[in-house]
Design an enzyme around this catalytic site. Sequence first.
Site, PDB file in Angstrom:
ATOM      1  N   CYS A 115      74.300  89.706  84.859  1.00  0.00           N
ATOM      2  CA  CYS A 115      75.150  90.653  84.145  1.00  0.00           C
ATOM      3  C   CYS A 115      74.397  91.106  82.898  1.00  0.00           C
ATOM      4  O   CYS A 115      73.892  90.286  82.136  1.00  0.00           O
ATOM      5  CB  CYS A 115      76.463  89.992  83.756  1.00  0.00           C
ATOM      6  N   HIS A 149      56.968  90.488  87.894  1.00  0.00           N
ATOM      7  CA  HIS A 149      57.790  91.704  87.954  1.00  0.00           C
ATOM      8  C   HIS A 149      59.228  91.388  88.352  1.00  0.00           C
ATOM      9  O   HIS A 149      59.935  92.233  88.885  1.00  0.00           O
ATOM     10  CB  HIS A 149      57.154  92.724  88.912  1.00  0.00           C
ATOM     11  N   ASP A 179      59.812  90.242  96.023  1.00  0.00           N
ATOM     12  CA  ASP A 179      60.530  90.049  97.293  1.00  0.00           C
ATOM     13  C   ASP A 179      61.067  88.634  97.497  1.00  0.00           C
ATOM     14  O   ASP A 179      61.724  88.357  98.504  1.00  0.00           O
ATOM     15  CB  ASP A 179      59.633  90.444  98.471  1.00  0.00           C
ATOM     16  N   THR A 228      52.585  92.692 102.843  1.00  0.00           N
ATOM     17  CA  THR A 228      52.395  93.630 103.956  1.00  0.00           C
ATOM     18  C   THR A 228      52.022  92.844 105.201  1.00  0.00           C
ATOM     19  O   THR A 228      52.376  93.217 106.315  1.00  0.00           O
ATOM     20  CB  THR A 228      51.314  94.708 103.663  1.00  0.00           C
ATOM     21  N   CYS A 241      80.513  92.596  86.590  1.00  0.00           N
ATOM     22  CA  CYS A 241      80.675  91.156  86.376  1.00  0.00           C
ATOM     23  C   CYS A 241      82.148  90.745  86.351  1.00  0.00           C
ATOM     24  O   CYS A 241      82.954  91.341  85.628  1.00  0.00           O
ATOM     25  CB  CYS A 241      80.007  90.783  85.053  1.00  0.00           C
ATOM     26  N   ALA A 298      50.894  93.035  96.635  1.00  0.00           N
ATOM     27  CA  ALA A 298      51.582  93.575  97.818  1.00  0.00           C
ATOM     28  C   ALA A 298      50.935  93.173  99.137  1.00  0.00           C
ATOM     29  O   ALA A 298      51.610  93.024 100.149  1.00  0.00           O
ATOM     30  CB  ALA A 298      51.642  95.099  97.720  1.00  0.00           C
TER      31      ALA A 298
END
Length: 257
Positions: free
Chosen positions: A118, A110, A93, A15, A142, A11
């Site tokens: 779908c 992640h 992100d 940030t 979908c 992270a």
Amino acid sequence: MSKKIAILTGAGISTSAGIPDFRGPDGVWTKHPEQMNVYDIDAFLANKEDREYSWRWQKESPVWNAQPGTAHKALVKLEQAGMLTLLATQNFDALHEKAGNSDNVIVNLHGTIGTSHCMKCHAKYDTADIMANLDDEPDPHCHRKLPYSGNMPCNGLIKTDVVYFGEALPDGAIEKSYRLATQADELWVIGSTLEVMPAASIVPVAAQAGVPITIMNMGRTQYDRLADRLIRDDIAVALPRLVDETIAEERNSQMAS
């Protein structure tokens, strides 16, 4: 032969580009634990209201609108110099992709918000297209026509490729990260608290293979003792500097040989 550098980002690198973290003292989930439900697979599957809330929250989240910072751009430079062999990230992100790093080196441990799929027929979607249409379709399904069902639309649930709580990591992601981290000349950890498993385990795995480790993070981590170098400076400044120094050293050593 260029020096091979493997990198794990958390992270802290984002940030520095204006995305609030989730787990830090001022993190989104620290202050609003109920918002962890946004990424809960059981809630997502169970009811329409939770799905609509999850999609809306993700669209309005800084994660979706963020742009890469100087630290992200520095890693593109490192890849262009032929030295980056792995960019494993705990962030979803998609900023490494936006900055210009290639799929050859990125491993989204992640998942990523950049793409969606779908859950029934596994059709792939660009999340941007879904977000653009969210006002008309707040609970995306979908639309792929299935030839074996008389061209009726599939109608399966669509979700982002972020790994939700209760889901497994992407297939082979951690194994690939272990392999490339142990084959590298150095492992850099950038902006990770190293609390979330199994991503954090890349560090002891690399250390056991004798790979020198650099940890760049504002706070302490449980694996600081394994690091050969600890950097506590602002990532937006410190990472571009480290990349420039590393590229310059490599060029000098190649000229000398």
